[in-house]
Motif scaffolding. Structure first.
Motif, PDB file in Angstrom:
ATOM      1  N   ASN A  57       0.842  -1.216   0.000  1.00 37.92           N
ATOM      2  CA  ASN A  57       0.000   0.000   0.000  1.00 37.92           C
ATOM      3  C   ASN A  57       0.868   1.254   0.000  1.00 37.92           C
ATOM      4  O   ASN A  57       1.823   1.341   0.766  1.00 37.92           O
ATOM      5  N   THR A  58       0.501   2.237  -0.811  1.00 40.68           N
ATOM      6  CA  THR A  58       1.156   3.536  -0.652  1.00 40.68           C
ATOM      7  C   THR A  58       0.431   4.294   0.466  1.00 40.68           C
ATOM      8  O   THR A  58      -0.745   4.055   0.740  1.00 40.68           O
ATOM      9  N   LEU A  59       1.139   5.219   1.098  1.00 41.84           N
ATOM     10  CA  LEU A  59       0.651   5.761   2.375  1.00 41.84           C
ATOM     11  C   LEU A  59       0.167   7.213   2.319  1.00 41.84           C
ATOM     12  O   LEU A  59      -0.506   7.662   3.249  1.00 41.84           O
ATOM     13  N   VAL A  75       6.441   7.090   6.565  1.00 49.91           N
ATOM     14  CA  VAL A  75       7.505   6.459   5.788  1.00 49.91           C
ATOM     15  C   VAL A  75       7.230   6.727   4.311  1.00 49.91           C
ATOM     16  O   VAL A  75       6.098   6.539   3.853  1.00 49.91           O
ATOM     17  N   VAL A  76       8.237   7.176   3.567  1.00 52.68           N
ATOM     18  CA  VAL A  76       8.014   7.453   2.142  1.00 52.68           C
ATOM     19  C   VAL A  76       9.071   6.782   1.265  1.00 52.68           C
ATOM     20  O   VAL A  76      10.258   6.906   1.488  1.00 52.68           O
ATOM     21  N   ARG A  77       8.567   6.043   0.277  1.00 55.74           N
ATOM     22  CA  ARG A  77       9.413   5.562  -0.839  1.00 55.74           C
ATOM     23  C   ARG A  77       9.189   6.538  -1.991  1.00 55.74           C
ATOM     24  O   ARG A  77       8.598   7.604  -1.791  1.00 55.74           O
ATOM     25  N   GLY A  78       9.597   6.175  -3.187  1.00 49.98           N
ATOM     26  CA  GLY A  78       9.373   7.077  -4.319  1.00 49.98           C
ATOM     27  C   GLY A  78       7.908   7.430  -4.490  1.00 49.98           C
ATOM     28  O   GLY A  78       7.523   8.609  -4.548  1.00 49.98           O
ATOM     29  N   CYS A  79       7.049   6.388  -4.539  1.00 54.64           N
ATOM     30  CA  CYS A  79       5.626   6.635  -4.819  1.00 54.64           C
ATOM     31  C   CYS A  79       4.936   7.383  -3.684  1.00 54.64           C
ATOM     32  O   CYS A  79       4.136   8.293  -3.931  1.00 54.64           O
TER      33      CYS A  79
END
Ligand code: SF4
Ligand code: SF4
Ligand code: SF4
Length: 284
Positions: A57-59, A75-79
């Protein structure tokens, strides 16, 4: 120290110090190959946070409803980070409303197939485009799959075949609106499909109304879509929604030059809301 250890430690510190009122990440699911989003406000819950290849899941979208209760850690990744940029640029939240812990992301895995998720094989930005600190190193990744390959396949269909193809898609849509609810670009307080206005938009579940919903949504998010692929991932009918999103993005690239949405807080106005005398207009 792993990225997961750092995320847990920093979430605990941020909550204990009062720097954030809540923190958003993922927790282990019922099965070993499953996670679910987790929102915590008690520092004692920080050890529930996980970071692994099943964090599908994106947050970013969760932040919108948490911000009125205080600053949110995330928390963040690229997306996820591009979703946050989107929310800030669209003035849904302010930059100071969020504290971002970045992680490099090699991609996540579909728990049913055990294969990388399609959204990740097409991903062009595995590392956060904005964050306040990193938990671990950025990742390098092989060149992503051609994101417009599916669009070209549809473009090559003869018109009647293409028409039948889209009809078959919209015949399956059940109007659950999961694609809208998960999308970081869909932040209208009242969505056009929920508006109660006579002769505005039909609520029936049929091809014509479903198509009206799908195409209107695509144009609403056209030049803001962050290509996170979440709409397609959550669609219970497995409809290929990214083909339509990417058709718009491909046309934007063709008409206005290389364009990717939500890469920076400083990006200029979106191409579809600006006008220039030099714009191409072959259709006139
Ligand atoms: S879309 Fe990119 S950043 Fe997001 S989970 Fe997949 S690989 Fe990671
Ligand atoms: S998630 Fe799929 S089935 Fe549900 S409204 Fe969107 S396109 Fe239709
Ligand atoms: S890929 Fe889908 S969910 Fe993600 S921003 Fe675009 S329309 Fe929204």
């Amino acid at each position: 120290m792993t990225a997961q250890d750092t995320i847990r430690a920093r979430a605990r510190e941020l909550l204990e110090s009062g720097e954030v009122a809540s923190f958003v990440g993922w927790e282990a699911g019922r099965f070993a190959n499953q996670t679910t989003p987790l929102i915590i406000s008690d520092p004692a819950d920080a050890d529930k946070l996980v970071f692994n290849e099943y964090c599908v899941n994106t947050l970013a979208k969760y932040v919108r409803d948490l911000v009125p209760r205080g600053k949110v850690g995330l928390v963040v990744r690229g997306c996820d980070s591009r979703g946050i940029v989107r929310l800030i640029v669209d003035q849904v939240i302010k930059r100071e409303d969020v504290y971002l812990i970045g992680v490099g992301c090699p991609g996540v895995i579909d728990r049913k197939s055990g294969e990388p998720l399609k959204k990740c094989t097409e991903c062009r930005h595995n590392n956060p485009v904005i964050c306040d600190e990193m938990a671990g190193d950025e990742v390098a990744k092989d060149a992503p799959a051609d994101r417009f390959a599916e669009v070209r396949e549809v473009e090559l269909m003869a018109q009647p075949e293409r028409s039948r193809y889209f009809e078959s898609i919209y015949a399956k849509c059940i109007r659950c609106y999961a694609c809208r609810d998960v999308c970081p670009c869909c932040t209208c307080r009242e969505c056009f499909v929920d508006a109660r206005r006579e002769n505005w938009v039909g609520k029936q579940n049929n091809v014509a109304e479903n198509r009206f919903y799908g195409l209107t949504r695509v144009m609403h998010i056209g030049d803001r879509c962050i290509e996170c692929g979440e709409c397609e991932r959550v669609c219970p009918m497995d409809l290929p929604l990214m083909k339509l999103n990417r058709k718009v993005i491909q046309d934007l690239n063709d008409l206005f030059g290389e364009f990717e949405s939500s890469m920076s807080l400083d990006e200029g106005p979106e191409p579809l809301i600006t006008y220039d005398l030099a714009d191409r207009e072959e259709f006139m």
